[in-house]
Design a protein around this motif. Structure first.
Motif, short mmCIF file in Angstrom:
data_model
loop_
_atom_site.label_atom_id
_atom_site.label_comp_id
_atom_site.label_asym_id
_atom_site.label_seq_id
_atom_site.Cartn_x
_atom_site.Cartn_y
_atom_site.Cartn_z
N LEU A 69 53.04 52.70 36.41
CA LEU A 69 51.71 51.74 35.21
C LEU A 69 50.88 52.87 36.81
O LEU A 69 50.61 52.62 38.22
CB LEU A 69 51.30 51.00 35.36
CG LEU A 69 52.05 50.48 34.01
CD1 LEU A 69 51.26 49.03 33.94
CD2 LEU A 69 50.92 51.53 32.92
N PHE A 71 47.50 52.36 38.01
CA PHE A 71 46.80 50.89 37.08
C PHE A 71 44.41 51.50 37.46
O PHE A 71 44.25 50.90 37.05
CB PHE A 71 46.57 50.00 38.88
CG PHE A 71 48.22 49.16 38.53
CD1 PHE A 71 48.02 47.59 37.21
CD2 PHE A 71 49.40 48.64 39.25
CE1 PHE A 71 49.25 47.83 36.79
CE2 PHE A 71 50.01 48.64 39.16
CZ PHE A 71 50.28 47.54 38.07
N ILE A 95 47.42 43.34 36.80
CA ILE A 95 45.89 44.39 36.41
C ILE A 95 45.34 43.91 37.09
O ILE A 95 44.58 44.49 37.97
CB ILE A 95 46.04 44.75 34.41
CG1 ILE A 95 46.99 45.40 33.58
CG2 ILE A 95 44.73 45.27 34.74
CD1 ILE A 95 46.75 45.12 32.33
N ASN A 141 45.24 44.19 40.89
CA ASN A 141 45.24 45.40 41.00
C ASN A 141 44.32 45.90 41.12
O ASN A 141 44.28 47.34 42.38
CB ASN A 141 46.64 46.51 40.96
CG ASN A 141 48.34 45.28 41.36
OD1 ASN A 141 48.45 46.12 42.43
ND2 ASN A 141 48.70 44.52 40.71
N THR A 142 43.42 45.47 40.33
CA THR A 142 42.92 45.84 39.56
C THR A 142 40.70 45.13 39.69
O THR A 142 39.60 46.07 39.93
CB THR A 142 42.26 47.44 37.82
OG1 THR A 142 42.28 46.19 37.50
CG2 THR A 142 43.49 48.06 38.37
N TYR A 162 52.84 45.73 43.60
CA TYR A 162 52.05 44.94 42.76
C TYR A 162 52.19 43.49 41.96
O TYR A 162 51.00 43.01 42.02
CB TYR A 162 52.91 45.22 41.10
CG TYR A 162 54.19 46.53 41.34
CD1 TYR A 162 53.30 47.99 41.40
CD2 TYR A 162 55.00 46.23 41.44
CE1 TYR A 162 53.90 49.11 41.45
CE2 TYR A 162 56.40 47.26 42.13
CZ TYR A 162 55.31 48.87 41.61
OH TYR A 162 55.92 49.60 41.34
#
Length: 336
Positions: free
Chosen positions: A95, A97, A118, A121-122, A219
């Protein structure tokens, strides 16, 4: 700053980043899609929603590609996988991200690993709650029904949810009901202190069986997430146990503690569990008590989270307040 989706909920995307639906169960997913369409939603599914082989819907790279494709599809407003599974962790290395823009992802169990990764990381908010096959009933209980309200939220919104009246102790697929679930047992939210508790902070969490595997990987950067997206703010962890006995649960919680995941933690909320099998008299309640004493924080348990539905819909990254008193729970989530 947490990033929230900003779009009306019209089209739901279905993809299987963990397990897909084998042919003999296609009718289950078909019924769920049909019910959503009757409610006015359009539904778009990826090919691997309908396949399952060797404990996964498709090879990891394929699952990652289909997830990103449906995520970046401008027609899709939110993504709800069919259900959880076993091997979502394989997706992480496939992935990118940074290709993901704010869009709701809703699910639990193995899906919660993806949701938490998610958000970490974002900074994109993700939702923990019902999967799509459990929306196939002709009726929806009041707790589960809030999924649509949450996925319609945008930045600045506030939503209140309350604990359920009754919950499902065990799955009984041979006796279908209009609501899918068999809600027979009185719901009682409990606190380690035995008194009313109030928790406030940013929500993070999921199924502890799987999210613990993010620790020590690229991650699961909780410290970097804190500094970039919620500097100085406390965290409320919400956790549920799918399969672990009490000693495995304790080891997992200690791993989270040693890795710094419980730093600046204002409280922990545990969901009900069919697992939590005692080991030599060592019970889940003892685990919760020890954790509360070691971290000097309030601990709530038997909440509407996880594999004994119904579930409240919780948002990773959101500012939240939990009130528990006399066995009842209230949750306020503010998208700021």
């Amino acid at each position: 700053m947490i990033r929230y989706p900003d779009r009306a909920l019209k089209t739901i995307g279905v993809t299987a980043p963990s397990s897909g639906v084998p042919k003999e169960l296609h009718h289950v997913l078909e019924t769920a899609i049909s019910q959503l369409e009757k409610q006015g939603y359009a539904v778009k599914s990826s090919p691997n929603s309908w396949t399952q082989l060797e404990a996964k819907s498709s090879p990891a790279a394929v699952r990652a590609k289909e997830l990103v494709n449906i995520w970046r599809d401008s027609r899709v407003d939110a993504i709800i996988p069919p259900w959880g599974g076993e091997l979502l962790f394989e997706l992480m290395e496939h992935l990118d991200f940074q290709k993901l823009t704010p869009k709701w992802l809703l699910g639990y169990s193995d899906i919660s690993l993806l949701s938490l990764a998610i958000t970490l990381n974002t900074g994109i908010a993700t939702a923990h709650g019902t999967n799509i096959v459990d929306l196939r009933g002709t009726e929806t209980d009041p707790t589960t029904a809030r999924w649509a309200d949450v996925l319609a939220l945008t930045k600045g919104a506030v939503i209140k949810q309350v604990s359920s009246e009754r919950y499902q102790k065990t799955w009984d697929h041979d006796k279908p009901t209009p609501q899918v679930f068999h809600l027979t047992e009185p719901t009682i939210w409990k606190t380690v202190s035995g008194h009313a508790e109030r928790l406030e902070g940013r929500l993070l969490g999921g199924c502890i069986d799987v999210i613990r595997h993010l620790i020590g990987t690229p991650y699961g950067g909780i410290e970097a997430f804190r500094k970039k997206f919620i500097p100085g703010e406390p965290v409320i962890w919400f956790l549920e146990n799918c399969d672990m006995n009490t000693t495995d649960l304790k080891r997992s919680l200690l791993q989270m503690k040693y890795a710094g995941w419980f730093d600046n933690c204002s409280g922990i909320v545990f969901g009900r569990s069919e697992a939590n099998d005692p080991v030599q008299g060592y019970t889940a309640e003892m685990v919760y008590q020890e954790l509360a004493e070691q971290l000097k924080i309030p601990v709530i348990y038997d909440a509407d989270i996880g594999h004994q539905p119904p579930q409240v819909i919780l948002i990773n990254g959101v500012n939240a307040t939990f009130h528990v008193e006399d066995g009842k729970g209230r949750i306020f989530q503010e998208l700021r």
